[in-house]
Write an enzyme that holds these catalytic residues in place. Structure first.
Site, PDB file in Angstrom:
ATOM      1  N   LYS A   1     -37.322   3.943 -24.953  1.00  0.00           N
ATOM      2  CA  LYS A   1     -36.029   3.505 -25.455  1.00  0.00           C
ATOM      3  C   LYS A   1     -34.928   3.987 -24.513  1.00  0.00           C
ATOM      4  CE  LYS A   1     -33.568   3.778 -29.932  1.00  0.00           C
ATOM      5  NZ  LYS A   1     -33.717   4.338 -31.295  1.00  0.00           N
TER       6      LYS A   1
ATOM      7  N   SER B   1     -33.787   1.043 -34.780  1.00  0.00           N
ATOM      8  CA  SER B   1     -33.073   0.739 -33.542  1.00  0.00           C
ATOM      9  C   SER B   1     -33.968   0.785 -32.310  1.00  0.00           C
ATOM     10  CB  SER B   1     -31.925   1.732 -33.366  1.00  0.00           C
ATOM     11  OG  SER B   1     -32.417   3.051 -33.221  1.00  0.00           O
TER      12      SER B   1
ATOM     13  N   SER C   1     -35.753   4.563 -37.547  1.00  0.00           N
ATOM     14  CA  SER C   1     -35.725   3.724 -36.350  1.00  0.00           C
ATOM     15  C   SER C   1     -36.972   3.765 -35.478  1.00  0.00           C
ATOM     16  CB  SER C   1     -34.507   4.085 -35.495  1.00  0.00           C
ATOM     17  OG  SER C   1     -33.327   3.663 -36.138  1.00  0.00           O
TER      18      SER C   1
END
Length: 470
Positions: free
Chosen positions: A80, A155, A179
């Site tokens: 990420k 996310s 997330s």
């Protein structure tokens, strides 16, 4: 013929150790898959092709000189875009940090490097990790490998999609309100939110200092455990890091029985309001655990709605404090939904914020006594609905879209507030062919037990863990 990138992480590591494949071949296979699917899925923000190939060549050369290598030596990963690496651009999914080059490297990345892992690039994420649907006004939608018309979850949207599609063998994500578990569940992979403080946050983009955790996503339970073992443990550079030593989680063997374990089924909230397919697969998961020898007992987890609200108050207040200067100077550089979520934090009073923070210890003690006094692991759905389409979570869609978005992390953010570990594991597919998952929730620092139970469940359900490559 199975592509190399379709192996599980553990299978790939074993093939490397036996000399059946090279790191260069693994990287090339992953890059081929990225080339075939990136234009559809939009899982990566930056693919570092040449750097990855050079790192693979060095890994293969080192393997030729010694057998004393790290457990992840030669394994291609990506992460990420919020884990900083000195000198490398990290945007945090935002316009504001375009071209930002950190001067530190995240502890989690350093530990993966030390274990020999290779880094293929940075992955899509919700802007500043705010948003359960994985939408991003600056980088476009990240799409679900099972159905590109549907969301990949947020996310950690890119990690979920990239791991599920076989672009990489695993990825780092963050879990502040669900997330890691949401994209894992939505994309049909395994995702761990560890105990608060179990993995260092040093060098990772902050969102909510009280609730942030670094988690991992992979296709199989054993893969996820191997990644977690590589990054967990104390870190003097992170004052929030627990000083307790880490107990290894990678299972040496899948247990034949779960006899003697008690599995808790919440009597309400976590099983309330479920879509029919989600409810059926969650109950089937409990039946599977019972057939494995575990005793299933009903448990009452109190004050669900207040806990969920408390988590939201903490996140928005702490995010507002972090972003106050940028919001004042560059409000137009935020996506509108993200800016509105952050600004909501200014609407809470300091007494409200301090109240929900100070109340957390009491709630944790109560659940530890009255829930985990009755069971060893709690099992609950990750989401109460099936995977929505991108159109269904478009904020321009009005109240219906906002209601759908609000339901996405209803079953996850309570666990962040409490700080417990939770492991999302695929439980099957609904009538539309989309993944449905359950989460195994445990006592603080009891990740080894979660992996043990999940490994047995995964084996019993005969989950293949194969990437969605079509």
């Amino acid at each position: 013929m199975t592509a190399a990138c379709d192996l599980s992480l553990v299978e790939a590591a074993g093939a490397l150790a036996r000399g059946e494949i090279t790191a260069g071949e693994l990287v090339a296979s992953c890059l081929d898959r990225i080339g075939a699917r990136q234009s559809t899925l939009n899982a990566f923000i930056d693919v570092r092709r040449e750097r990855a190939l050079a790192a693979a060549a060095r890994s293969d050369a080192e393997r030729g000189r010694t057998r004393d290598l790290g457990p992840l030596s030669g394994i291609p990963l990506a992460h990420k875009d919020m884990f900083f690496r000195t000198g490398e651009v990290s945007t945090c999914g935002s316009r504001i940090l375009t071209g930002h080059r950190p001067t530190v490297t995240a502890s989690a990345l350093e530990r993966l490097d030390a274990a020999g892992a290779l880094d293929l690039g940075t992955l899509h994420m919700s802007e500043f990790a705010l948003g359960p649907a994985g939408q991003n006004a600056h980088f476009g939608h990240c799409r679900n490998p099972h159905d590109p018309a549907r969301i990949s979850g947020g996310s950690s949207s890119g990690p979920g999609a990239a791991v599920a599609a076989g672009m990489v063998f695993g990825a780092l994500g963050s879990d502040t309100a669900g997330s890691v578990r949401l994209p894992a569940a939505i994309c049909g992979v395994v995702g761990l939110k560890p105990t608060n403080g179990r993995v260092s946050l040093y060098g990772a983009m902050p969102l909510s200092a009280s609730l942030d955790t670094v988690g991992v996503l992979a296709r199989r339970v054993a893969d996820c455990a191997l990644l977690f073992d590589a990054i967990a443990g104390p870190d003097s550079r992170d004052p929030r890091s627990s000083a307790l030593p880490h107990r290894l989680c990678t299972p040496s063997a899948i247990p034949d029985s779960l006899s003697g374990l008690r599995i808790g089924r919440p009597v309400d909230y976590y099983f309330d309001g479920l879509d029919a397919d989600v409810a059926a697969l969650a109950e089937a998961a409990l039946d599977t655990l019972s057939h494995l020898g575990a005793e299933c007992v009903e448990v009452d987890i109190p004050d669900h709605e207040p806990v969920a609200d408390a988590a939201s108050i903490i996140i928005t207040c702490e995010a507002a404090a972090l972003h106050a200067e940028w919001l004042a100077k560059r409000p137009e550089d935020y996506g509108v939904p993200v800016r509105e979520r952050i600004e909501a934090g200014f609407g809470h009073s300091a007494p409200d914020y301090l109240r929900v923070l100070s109340d957390r210890g009491r709630r944790v003690e109560h659940i530890a006594e009255h829930v985990f006094g009755l069971c060893d692991v709690v099992v609950a759905p990750v989401l109460d609905i099936g995977v929505p389409t991108i159109a269904e979570v478009d904020v321009a869609g009005g109240p219906d879209s906002l209601r759908t978005i609000s339901r996405l992390n209803r079953k996850t953010r309570t666990i962040n507030y409490l700080g417990f570990p939770a492991l999302a594991v695929p439980a099957g597919k609904d009538a539309r062919g989309m993944p449905v998952s359950v989460q195994f929730i445990g006592r603080p620092y009891d990740e080894p037990l979660l992996f043990r139970v999940a490994a047995a469940f995964e084996d019993a359900r005969a989950f293949s863990g194969m990437p969605v490559s079509a």
